[in-house]
Motif scaffolding. Structure first.
Motif, PDB file in Angstrom:
ATOM      1  N   PHE A   1       0.809  -1.225   0.000  1.00 42.39           N
ATOM      2  CA  PHE A   1       0.000   0.000   0.000  1.00 42.39           C
ATOM      3  C   PHE A   1       0.842   1.274   0.000  1.00 42.39           C
ATOM      4  O   PHE A   1       0.609   2.175  -0.809  1.00 42.39           O
ATOM      5  CB  PHE A   1      -0.976  -0.054   1.188  1.00 42.39           C
ATOM      6  CG  PHE A   1      -1.358   1.246   1.803  1.00 42.39           C
ATOM      7  CD1 PHE A   1      -2.056   2.207   1.082  1.00 42.39           C
ATOM      8  CD2 PHE A   1      -1.035   1.524   3.124  1.00 42.39           C
ATOM      9  CE1 PHE A   1      -2.414   3.416   1.666  1.00 42.39           C
ATOM     10  CE2 PHE A   1      -1.389   2.722   3.709  1.00 42.39           C
ATOM     11  CZ  PHE A   1      -2.071   3.679   2.971  1.00 42.39           C
ATOM     12  N   PRO A   2       1.895   1.403   0.840  1.00 40.59           N
ATOM     13  CA  PRO A   2       2.676   2.638   0.802  1.00 40.59           C
ATOM     14  C   PRO A   2       3.539   2.783  -0.448  1.00 40.59           C
ATOM     15  O   PRO A   2       4.042   3.881  -0.722  1.00 40.59           O
ATOM     16  CB  PRO A   2       3.577   2.531   2.053  1.00 40.59           C
ATOM     17  CG  PRO A   2       2.986   1.462   2.892  1.00 40.59           C
ATOM     18  CD  PRO A   2       2.334   0.525   1.932  1.00 40.59           C
ATOM     19  N   MET A   3       3.721   1.699  -1.197  1.00 41.85           N
ATOM     20  CA  MET A   3       4.589   1.751  -2.371  1.00 41.85           C
ATOM     21  C   MET A   3       3.834   2.050  -3.656  1.00 41.85           C
ATOM     22  O   MET A   3       4.436   2.204  -4.718  1.00 41.85           O
ATOM     23  CB  MET A   3       5.336   0.412  -2.511  1.00 41.85           C
ATOM     24  CG  MET A   3       6.192   0.070  -1.304  1.00 41.85           C
ATOM     25  SD  MET A   3       6.977  -1.550  -1.467  1.00 41.85           S
ATOM     26  CE  MET A   3       7.516  -1.827   0.228  1.00 41.85           C
ATOM     27  N   LEU A   4       2.517   2.120  -3.568  1.00 45.83           N
ATOM     28  CA  LEU A   4       1.701   2.402  -4.737  1.00 45.83           C
ATOM     29  C   LEU A   4       1.435   3.896  -4.847  1.00 45.83           C
ATOM     30  O   LEU A   4       1.575   4.640  -3.882  1.00 45.83           O
ATOM     31  CB  LEU A   4       0.372   1.635  -4.652  1.00 45.83           C
ATOM     32  CG  LEU A   4       0.483   0.116  -4.561  1.00 45.83           C
ATOM     33  CD1 LEU A   4      -0.871  -0.499  -4.271  1.00 45.83           C
ATOM     34  CD2 LEU A   4       1.058  -0.452  -5.850  1.00 45.83           C
ATOM     35  N   LYS A   5       1.015   4.326  -6.028  1.00 46.16           N
ATOM     36  CA  LYS A   5       0.730   5.745  -6.234  1.00 46.16           C
ATOM     37  C   LYS A   5      -0.636   6.060  -5.641  1.00 46.16           C
ATOM     38  O   LYS A   5      -1.643   6.100  -6.319  1.00 46.16           O
ATOM     39  CB  LYS A   5       0.760   6.081  -7.721  1.00 46.16           C
ATOM     40  CG  LYS A   5       0.695   7.582  -8.008  1.00 46.16           C
ATOM     41  CD  LYS A   5       0.782   7.858  -9.487  1.00 46.16           C
ATOM     42  CE  LYS A   5       0.693   9.356  -9.750  1.00 46.16           C
ATOM     43  NZ  LYS A   5       0.727   9.660 -11.189  1.00 46.16           N
ATOM     44  N   MET A   6      -0.646   6.281  -4.326  1.00 49.02           N
ATOM     45  CA  MET A   6      -1.874   6.567  -3.602  1.00 49.02           C
ATOM     46  C   MET A   6      -1.623   7.708  -2.643  1.00 49.02           C
ATOM     47  O   MET A   6      -0.503   7.911  -2.178  1.00 49.02           O
ATOM     48  CB  MET A   6      -2.337   5.337  -2.807  1.00 49.02           C
ATOM     49  CG  MET A   6      -2.717   4.139  -3.633  1.00 49.02           C
ATOM     50  SD  MET A   6      -3.045   2.686  -2.586  1.00 49.02           S
ATOM     51  CE  MET A   6      -4.346   3.290  -1.523  1.00 49.02           C
ATOM     52  N   ASP A   7      -2.667   8.448  -2.330  1.00 49.67           N
ATOM     53  CA  ASP A   7      -2.575   9.446  -1.281  1.00 49.67           C
ATOM     54  C   ASP A   7      -2.549   8.743   0.066  1.00 49.67           C
ATOM     55  O   ASP A   7      -3.494   8.042   0.421  1.00 49.67           O
ATOM     56  CB  ASP A   7      -3.776  10.404  -1.335  1.00 49.67           C
ATOM     57  CG  ASP A   7      -3.707  11.366  -2.509  1.00 49.67           C
ATOM     58  OD1 ASP A   7      -2.638  11.431  -3.143  1.00 49.67           O
ATOM     59  OD2 ASP A   7      -4.716  12.033  -2.786  1.00 49.67           O
ATOM     60  N   ILE A   8      -1.478   8.918   0.811  1.00 46.43           N
ATOM     61  CA  ILE A   8      -1.374   8.305   2.127  1.00 46.43           C
ATOM     62  C   ILE A   8      -1.791   9.355   3.146  1.00 46.43           C
ATOM     63  O   ILE A   8      -1.086  10.332   3.383  1.00 46.43           O
ATOM     64  CB  ILE A   8       0.051   7.802   2.387  1.00 46.43           C
ATOM     65  CG1 ILE A   8       0.440   6.761   1.329  1.00 46.43           C
ATOM     66  CG2 ILE A   8       0.162   7.201   3.786  1.00 46.43           C
ATOM     67  CD1 ILE A   8       1.832   6.223   1.472  1.00 46.43           C
ATOM     68  N   THR A   9      -2.955   9.153   3.715  1.00 44.77           N
ATOM     69  CA  THR A   9      -3.547  10.095   4.660  1.00 44.77           C
ATOM     70  C   THR A   9      -4.013   9.346   5.890  1.00 44.77           C
ATOM     71  O   THR A   9      -4.008   8.099   5.920  1.00 44.77           O
ATOM     72  CB  THR A   9      -4.757  10.810   4.028  1.00 44.77           C
ATOM     73  OG1 THR A   9      -5.768   9.827   3.745  1.00 44.77           O
ATOM     74  CG2 THR A   9      -4.370  11.522   2.735  1.00 44.77           C
ATOM     75  N   LEU A  10      -4.438  10.093   6.911  1.00 47.02           N
ATOM     76  CA  LEU A  10      -4.988   9.456   8.101  1.00 47.02           C
ATOM     77  C   LEU A  10      -6.174   8.575   7.735  1.00 47.02           C
ATOM     78  O   LEU A  10      -6.325   7.463   8.243  1.00 47.02           O
ATOM     79  CB  LEU A  10      -5.429  10.522   9.107  1.00 47.02           C
ATOM     80  CG  LEU A  10      -6.226   9.999  10.312  1.00 47.02           C
ATOM     81  CD1 LEU A  10      -5.392   9.053  11.150  1.00 47.02           C
ATOM     82  CD2 LEU A  10      -6.748  11.156  11.149  1.00 47.02           C
ATOM     83  N   LYS A  11      -7.023   9.054   6.823  1.00 46.45           N
ATOM     84  CA  LYS A  11      -8.207   8.299   6.431  1.00 46.45           C
ATOM     85  C   LYS A  11      -7.831   6.971   5.788  1.00 46.45           C
ATOM     86  O   LYS A  11      -8.403   5.926   6.111  1.00 46.45           O
ATOM     87  CB  LYS A  11      -9.064   9.124   5.471  1.00 46.45           C
ATOM     88  CG  LYS A  11     -10.344   8.424   5.038  1.00 46.45           C
ATOM     89  CD  LYS A  11     -11.167   9.298   4.100  1.00 46.45           C
ATOM     90  CE  LYS A  11     -12.431   8.579   3.640  1.00 46.45           C
ATOM     91  NZ  LYS A  11     -13.229   9.414   2.711  1.00 46.45           N
ATOM     92  N   SER A  12      -6.861   6.999   4.870  1.00 50.74           N
ATOM     93  CA  SER A  12      -6.478   5.750   4.194  1.00 50.74           C
ATOM     94  C   SER A  12      -5.790   4.794   5.160  1.00 50.74           C
ATOM     95  O   SER A  12      -5.983   3.581   5.092  1.00 50.74           O
ATOM     96  CB  SER A  12      -5.573   6.048   2.996  1.00 50.74           C
ATOM     97  OG  SER A  12      -4.364   6.667   3.396  1.00 50.74           O
TER      98      SER A  12
END
Length: 287
Positions: A149-160
């Motif tokens: 999950f942290p290695m993908l092109k995603m917004d890493i936020t508290l919600k995610s």
């Protein structure tokens, strides 16, 4: 200044590549740590030692290894150092602290291994539901997807981060497919070794049927779960496409790895060729 959730108040880093490239040692640590961890619970450890190892993972600090037997210390350090390095990369790039999320994934895996070990030592026969409720975690699917999950092109936020703490339905379903594919390939060998029962053995016992019928029932269950995966990932997707693709690819590769036998523990020559052609040899493109 960091907020209470571990996320700094600044715009998220958005890499230009679809995947954040982790150092090779991180990828190797994640993919090798799970199987070696399972060997500790399956082969080497006494029940008391397994409880100590699980407790050490919960503590998540270098000093926790001091209480462990010598043979457990190296794998514990690998787990700790690899996941902390992933977390440091995310903190540097996105300003969010995912250490708790990665620690939880490892602790949940170890608790699932420990429960299977207790079943084995206590000669307890779990129901199929009990087995699968634990088995989708013990197969290590959630662990790998949470680290992906942290290695993908995603917004890493508290919600995610909060969303992934409870393992979304998609993670659970593809991990069940992983578990059922694994059981299909390893059932016979594990039966010979006297390991904890697989879904096939449990179905045979609960329904008083032969192995062929149990395998057919587990194939039907796998296809039923696949329909739910397709619906969740393609029609009602609540996650970025990069993550839903990663989940579906885990389920797909499970079929590939375990088709015709155990492609991880005992890959045959055909499986070795498939792996070489898929991952190691350059793809030839016609003129």
């Amino acid at each position: 200044m960091g907020c209470a959730t571990g996320c700094r108040h600044h715009p998220l880093h958005r890499p230009s590549l679809p995947v954040r490239r982790p150092p090779q040692r991180i990828s190797q640590g994640i993919t090798s740590g799970g199987p070696r961890d399972h060997d500790i619970y399956d082969v080497y450890g006494t029940l008391d030692e397994l409880v100590m190892f699980t407790d050490a993972i919960e503590r998540w600090e270098a000093s926790a290894s001091e209480q462990l037997p010598e043979y457990m210390k190296a794998i514990y350090s690998t787990i700790l150092n690899t996941s902390n390095e992933v977390a440091e990369n995310v903190l540097r790039q996105d300003g969010c602290d995912v250490r708790f999320l990665l620690k939880k994934a490892w602790h949940d895996l170890c608790k699932a291994f420990l429960l299977e070990a207790k079943w084995h030592y206590g000669n307890y026969k779990p129901t199929l539901k009990e087995y699968l409720d634990n088995g989708w975690v013990s197969v290590s699917g959630p662990l790998m997807l949470i680290h992906a999950f942290p290695m993908l092109k995603m917004d890493i936020t508290l919600k995610s981060i909060k969303q992934f703490e409870s393992y979304p339905k998609l993670i659970q379903m593809v991990s069940k497919i992983f578990r059922l594919c694994n059981d299909s390939a390893t059932h016979s060998e594990e039966l010979k070794r006297g390991d904890a029962p697989s879904s096939i053995a449990i179905y045979m016992f609960e329904n008083m049927v032969k192995e062929h019928d149990a395998r057919e029932a587990m194939r039907d269950l796998t296809m039923k779960i696949w329909k739910l995966v397709n619906q969740d990932a393609l029609n009602n997707c609540q996650y970025p496409r990069s993550f839903s693709n990663a989940c579906m690819n885990m389920a797909r590769i499970s079929h590939c790895i375990y088709q015709g036998g155990d492609g991880i523990s005992k890959p045959n020559d055909e499986k070795k060729v498939e792996i070489s052609e898929l991952f190691l040899e350059p793809i030839k493109v016609g003129n």
